[in-house]
Every structure is written in structure tokens, then in C-alpha cells.
Design a protein around this motif. Structure first.
Motif, short mmCIF file in Angstrom:
data_model
loop_
_atom_site.label_atom_id
_atom_site.label_comp_id
_atom_site.label_asym_id
_atom_site.label_seq_id
_atom_site.Cartn_x
_atom_site.Cartn_y
_atom_site.Cartn_z
N ILE A 33 22.75 6.55 18.64
CA ILE A 33 22.41 5.60 17.32
C ILE A 33 22.13 7.39 16.06
N LEU A 34 21.01 7.80 17.29
CA LEU A 34 20.85 8.54 16.51
C LEU A 34 21.20 10.03 16.57
N LYS A 35 22.18 9.95 18.01
CA LYS A 35 23.43 11.12 17.44
C LYS A 35 24.26 10.77 16.86
N GLN A 36 24.70 9.97 16.68
CA GLN A 36 25.76 9.43 15.51
C GLN A 36 25.55 9.54 14.06
N LEU A 37 24.55 9.28 13.45
CA LEU A 37 24.00 9.02 12.70
C LEU A 37 24.18 10.43 11.37
N PRO A 38 24.25 11.33 12.26
CA PRO A 38 24.89 12.56 11.67
C PRO A 38 25.95 12.25 11.35
N HIS A 39 27.45 12.49 12.46
CA HIS A 39 28.18 12.17 11.94
C HIS A 39 28.92 11.08 10.95
N ALA A 40 27.88 10.01 11.43
CA ALA A 40 28.11 9.39 10.27
C ALA A 40 28.29 9.49 8.84
N PHE A 41 27.22 10.89 8.89
CA PHE A 41 27.19 11.46 6.64
C PHE A 41 27.89 12.34 6.81
N SER A 52 17.47 17.60 8.63
CA SER A 52 18.88 18.33 8.39
C SER A 52 19.68 17.51 7.42
N THR A 53 20.23 16.52 7.92
CA THR A 53 21.60 15.77 7.25
C THR A 53 21.41 15.28 5.71
N LEU A 54 20.16 14.99 6.00
CA LEU A 54 19.22 14.28 4.31
C LEU A 54 20.88 15.98 3.64
N ASN A 55 20.56 17.06 4.18
CA ASN A 55 21.01 18.17 2.97
C ASN A 55 21.96 18.41 2.84
N HIS A 56 23.37 17.33 4.12
CA HIS A 56 24.76 17.23 4.13
C HIS A 56 24.80 16.21 4.01
N GLY A 113 28.85 14.36 21.92
CA GLY A 113 28.67 14.42 23.37
C GLY A 113 27.34 15.10 23.93
N ASP A 114 26.51 16.21 23.00
CA ASP A 114 25.55 16.26 23.38
C ASP A 114 24.38 15.25 23.15
N PHE A 115 23.90 14.89 24.33
CA PHE A 115 22.86 13.61 24.54
C PHE A 115 21.67 14.37 24.49
N ALA A 116 21.24 15.84 24.74
CA ALA A 116 20.05 16.28 24.99
C ALA A 116 19.02 16.05 23.58
N PHE A 117 18.02 15.96 23.86
CA PHE A 117 16.35 16.19 22.87
C PHE A 117 16.49 17.61 22.00
N ILE A 118 16.48 18.20 22.72
CA ILE A 118 16.70 19.78 22.07
C ILE A 118 18.39 20.45 21.24
N GLN A 119 19.51 20.54 20.76
CA GLN A 119 20.14 20.52 20.68
C GLN A 119 20.27 22.23 20.78
N VAL A 120 21.79 22.45 20.44
CA VAL A 120 21.74 24.10 21.26
C VAL A 120 22.02 24.59 19.31
N ASP A 121 21.31 23.70 18.16
CA ASP A 121 21.58 24.68 16.25
C ASP A 121 19.91 24.74 16.18
N GLY A 122 19.25 24.40 17.01
CA GLY A 122 17.88 24.68 17.04
C GLY A 122 16.94 23.45 16.80
N ASN A 123 18.00 22.42 16.38
CA ASN A 123 17.34 20.65 16.59
C ASN A 123 16.92 19.85 17.25
N ASN A 124 16.12 18.79 17.18
CA ASN A 124 16.14 18.25 18.01
C ASN A 124 16.68 16.77 17.30
N SER A 125 16.90 15.54 18.30
CA SER A 125 17.38 14.23 17.74
C SER A 125 16.75 13.86 16.21
N PHE A 126 15.68 14.45 15.92
CA PHE A 126 15.74 13.88 14.55
C PHE A 126 14.73 14.67 13.51
N SER A 127 14.81 15.87 13.59
CA SER A 127 14.87 17.24 13.28
C SER A 127 15.82 17.19 12.73
#
Length: 548
Positions: A130-138, A164-168, A146-160
Motif C-alpha cells: 500500500i505504501l509503495k503503490q499509493l504514489p504510483h496510484a496518484f 512528496s506525492t502530495l506535490n505531484h 518493485g523497490d520494497f526497501a524502506f529507504i528509497q534510491v531517491d533519498g525518500n523513505n516509504s512515508f516521506s
């Protein structure tokens, strides 16, 4: 248990295979991207996982393919070697080691995973989906599928990333997601039309809506970056050219063997965990042979490495989607692998029209089913020795990764048991077996989840048409996992072998009702004590029952 024919549920299995295929395409590509590998390597792993592992596995519902849990290992290895072909050799080596582990019957460790940890893993995976797919949903695709890690390659984490999605937010993608979710939830309730899988209708609707947005020049049209991006070969020779052979000249490089062993160990643990979790979700409550699974995965990794693919494991995201879509046999897994191969070769351009938003809708529904509130309520009802390890596992997996979370959950589960109860070895007592007579299994004073494997094997080998008396009158503690094993034997497996099960002496707190109206003959046998001890030695039990 009688084997179920692979063609016993053709309609449901083919429908489920189609759904898993649609989910697998972006996940295979996303995992390859996150791993620093060629995108086609992810597709090869998905194809091998479906066709090879799916055919050889003893599991009816597990789906294999490239796994998010291996992303860090793969990325590090490819960077270290600098040559992808050398990494492929490490995948082959890992497959050989896995095959060896299966032949050595190392899969037995799967029986020692406590159910509270497995359920915690399933719930955590649902939350992560759910956390990972919500950004794609918007319509926000900063983090690869496919990236399920908490710390993402873009510097964000699953919650931050959610902030960020709110601005995009992209209105077109959001609309497609909303419509897709409604279709998935309610399409099956429409008479006659429900023969068409709801996820397929959702995907076609998403493609149609975006085509309409593009044709009308609407700002709602989603960008190509938010669509499936399968590599497109210009001709057949170009398609074949995407397959890559390993560099066998590096076989003497010790780092190849180190990476191969790492892949084998991590992939084996993930596979056994996911296999156990899949069996928990199986509506038919079947038990998959773990050693055969390791052998199938080993052969799959050998072939994937030889063809230029990423390492494969059993994957719970695809497996749970498979079960939720109505699969009952391995035909669905094989069908999904076939579709991956055919569509990748013949119609990649059409697949590249699918919006990630509509696939996010499918995964959001799958994730919700894995982490419903009712699961938390059930675990809290089972007492602190169940819900504390469960919650620790959930939180740890969400904030770290699968293996760290499982390790912490296991540790807390063991500590909880040692703190609350002093364990002594369990044993069975059995009346000397004669045809038509009763077998008395007398549980010891303390029975922990560590005894689950031996108890499971013992009950699975009870002879047909027998009467089995399970006496818990001397126990002061029985672990929840053991109670589940006994309950499943009584309610499911015994009926299939025409075994009469008598439950005696179990405390009310175990919620395993004692059998009423026990015959005087059985009462006398239980009370007589004229029995001898079997100390959890499965081979000895088989010998005494004259079954080996």
C-alpha cells in the motif's frame, strides 16, 4: 492427501494467471531497474519463475520471479564485478548451491517458522504494498516498481514519499486508479459479466481512458514515464539477442562463489518463508514440500543465470494475488510464465500502453487483503505470546527489510516462550499398534513451536482407517502453532484418510474442544498407562507403525 489435477480448475487458474501476469510485468521491470541490471533480465527471471519453477515446484499456488529482497545483493554484486556476464555466473553458482541444499533436505527449517511471525510477514508485506503503490496510484513514479526497501534510491523513505506525492498528484492517473478500484471491487457482482476477470477489465479500462485522454488532447493524459516500459525488439533476432550467456572464464574468481553462496542463502530463506506464508493463505490448507521447492528454485536459478536473468525466489506479492484471484493449482503459475514469454516476444508495444495507475489499483486491493484490521484483532485475541512477536515482525519489516524483520520476530518469539514457560522436550506415547486398534499420542508437559515439525510429520503419517487419541491431560502449555497443527489434522487431514480423531484432556483455554461421548474402551486405554514412549523420533514412529 490426494493430488489435485492441474486441470481441475482451468477457468479459475487461467484467470488468476492473467492477473498475476499483469502484476508481474511492471514488478519484473522495476526490480531489474532497482538492481542495476538490464530490464530484460527481470523479464527472463519472471518467465523462468513461471515456466520452470512453476512446473517443478511442489506448491500449487506459489509464484516465483525476481525478488525485491535480493535487490541490494544484486546491485552490489553487479557494481563489484563491473561485468553483467560475471554476475550471471554467480547466479548459476547460487542455483547449484540451492539445488544441493534441497537434496540435503535443508528445507526442513521451514517447519520451525512460528505462525505469528509468518502472519506478521504477510501483514507487513500488505502494508508495504500500500505504501509503495499509493504514489504510483496518484501518478508519482520517483520510486521504481518493485523497490520494497524502506529507504528509497531517491533519498525518500516509504512515508516521506507519500508527502512528496502530495506535490505531484496527476489527476488523470488518479482518475484511472479510482475507476480501476471500483471495477475490481464490484465487477464480480454483475451477473454474466463476472466471467471476465475484474483486473483485466480494470486494465483495459485504464488503457482505454488514457487513449481517450490522448486523443482529445486532455491534460489528464498520463506521460509515457507512467506507463509500462517493456523493452521492444525490432525483430526476432533482436529479441534473441537480449538473452545473455554467463562468463564461465570467471569460474575461478572466489568472489563469484561468495556472491553465489549469498544469493543461494538469501533466496532460500526468502523462498521458504514465502512458501510457508503461501500455505497459510491457501484455502485448501495444503502443505508444500520445502525440499522440493529448494530443488525447483535451484534449477530455476541455474537456467535464469544461463539465459541472462536475475535470481528468482518465491514471491509473496504475486502468490497472494494468485490466491486472491481464484487460483487452485499450479496451472495459474505456468500460465503467467507463458503469457510473459509470448507477450514479451510478440506484443510489447501493446503492453507499454498500460498505465501504472491501473496496476497500482490491483496491488492496492491485494495489499489491503493482506493487512486487514481483522488480522490484528485475531492476533490480539490469541494472547501476548502471539501478538507481541507479530507486531515486532510487522514493524521491523516495514522499517527495515524482510530478513531483518523476520529475524527480529523470531528472536522475540523465542524470548517470549523462554520467559513465559520452562520448556521440556515433548514426547508421544503410543499403544502398541495393531490393525484396527487405537494409537494414543500423549503430549508432554510443555510443547513449544520448536516441536511443530516433528508433530506435523507424525500426524501426517498416521495410517488410514485408524483411530488416533490425542491426549493433552498432562500438558501445562501447548504452543499456538502446535494447536493449529492438531486442529488442521482433526478438521481437514484426518477426514481425507478416514481417521477417527479423539481429543482428550485439553484445557478450555486452548479452544480445541474435547471429544464428547468417548467409548469406555478408549477411556480405559487412555487411563491404563500401559504404553511405551516415543521421543519425537519420526523414523522410529514409522518403523513401529510398519509404514517404512
Amino acid at each position: 492427501m490426494s493430488r489435485q489435477s492441474i486441470f481441475s480448475n482451468v477457468k479459475g487458474d487461467l484467470s488468476a494467471g492473467l492477473v498475476v501476469f499483469l502484476i508481474a510485468v511492471p514488478l519484473c521491470l522495476g526490480i531489474a531497474l532497482a538492481s542495476g541490471a538490464p530490464l530484460f533480465a527481470g523479464m527472463i527471471a519472471g518467465i523462468v519463475g513461471g515456466l520452470v519453477v512453476g512446473s517443478l515446484s511442489g506448491s500449487q499456488l506459489s509464484v516465483s520471479g525476481p525478488a525485491a529482497g535480493l535487490t541490494a545483493v544484486v546491485l552490489t554484486a553487479i557494481t563489484k564485478f563491473g561485468v553483467f556476464e560475471v554476475f550471471l555466473l554467480a547466479v548459476v553458482v547460487g542455483g547449484v548451491i540451492q539445488l544441493g541444499l534441497g537434496l540435503l533436505k535443508a528445507g526442513i527449517i521451514a517447519n520451525y517458522f512460528p505462525s505469528n511471525v509468518i502472519k506478521g510477514m504477510l501483514t507487513a508485506i500488505g502494508i508495504i504494498i500500500i505504501l509503495k503503490q499509493l504514489p504510483h496510484a496518484f501518478g508519482y513514479d520517483a520510486d521504481a516498481e518493485g523497490d520494497f526497501a524502506f529507504i528509497q534510491v531517491d533519498g525518500n523513505n516509504s512515508f516521506s514519499a507519500l508527502l512528496s506525492t502530495l506535490n505531484h498528484i496527476h489527476l488523470g492517473a488518479t482518475l484511472i486508479t479510482a475507476v480501476s478500484i471500483v471495477i475490481i471491487l464490484y465487477w464480480g457482482k454483475i451477473p454474466k459479466l463476472n466471467v471476465i476477470p475484474a483486473p483485466l477489465v480494470a486494465v483495459l479500462t485504464g488503457v482505454g481512458l488514457n487513449a481517450l485522454f490522448i486523443a482529445t488532447g486532455s491534460v489528464l493524459a498520463v506521460a509515457p514515464s507512467h506507463l509500462v516500459s517493456l523493452p521492444v525488439a525490432q525483430d526476432f533476432s533482436s529479441f534473441i539477442g537480449q538473452f545473455t550467456l554467463p562468463d564461465f572464464s570467471a569460474i575461478t574468481n572466489k568472489e563469484v562463489w561468495v556472491v553465489g553462496a549469498t544469493i543461494a542463502i538469501v533466496a532460500s530463506i526468502e523462498t521458504l518463508l514465502n512458501l510457508e506464508a503461501t500455505d497459510k493463505l491457501d484455502p485448501m490448507k495444503r502443505n508444500s514440500p520445502p525440499n522440493r521447492e529448494l530443488q525447483a528454485q535451484g534449477i530455476g536459478n541455474i537456467i535464469s543465470g544461463l539465459l541472462g536473468g536475475l535470481p528468482v525466489t518465491s514471491v509473496i506479492v504475486r502468490s497472494s494475488a494468485n490466491i486472491n484471484s481464484g487460483a487452485r493449482t499450479k496451472l495459474s503459475t505456468i500460465a503467467h510464465g507463458t503469457l510473459l514469454l509470448v507477450c514479451t516476444a510478440m506484443i510489447p508495444t501493446l503492453l507499454n500502453k498500460i498505465p501504472l495507475a491501473t496496476l497500482a489499483a490491483v496491488l492496492l486491493v491485494t495489499g489491503y487483503k493482506l493487512c486487514k484490521i481483522s488480522i490484528f484483532k485475531e492476533m490480539f485475541k490469541n494472547g501476548k505470546y502471539q501478538w507481541i512477536p507479530f507486531l515486532v515482525t510487522v514493524v521491523a519489516i516495514v522499517f527495515t527489510d524482510l530478513l531483518i524483520g523476520i529475524s527480529l520476530g523470531m528472536a522475540v518469539s523465542v524470548i517470549a516462550i523462554l520467559r513465559g514457560n520452562i520448556r521440556s522436550s515433548y514426547f508421544f506415547r503410543k499403544e502398541k499398534y495393531k490393525a484396527g486398534d487405537s494409537i494414543i499420542l500423549e503430549l508432554a508437559q510443555e510443547v513449544s513451536f520448536l516441536n511443530k515439525a516433528s508433530i506435523l510429520l507424525t500426524l501426517d503419517h498416521m495410517p488410514e482407517n485408524s483411530t488416533v487419541v490425542i491426549d493433552g491431560s498432562k500438558t501445562t502449555y501447548i504452543d499456538f502453532d502446535v494447536l493449529e497443527t492438531i486442529r488442521e489434522f482433526k478438521e481437514v487431514k484426518a477426514a481425507q484418510k478416514n481417521i477417527t480423531v479423539i481429543i482428550s484432556g485439553f484445557k478450555e483455554q486452548y479452544k480445541l474442544p474435547n471429544t464428547e461421548n468417548i467409548s469406555p474402551e478408549h477411556q480405559e486405554k487412555i487411563a491404563s498407562g500401559h504404553v511405551h514412549t516415543i521421543t519425537g523420533n519420526h523414523e522410529q514412529l514409522l518403523k513401529e507403525l510398519q509404514l517404512n
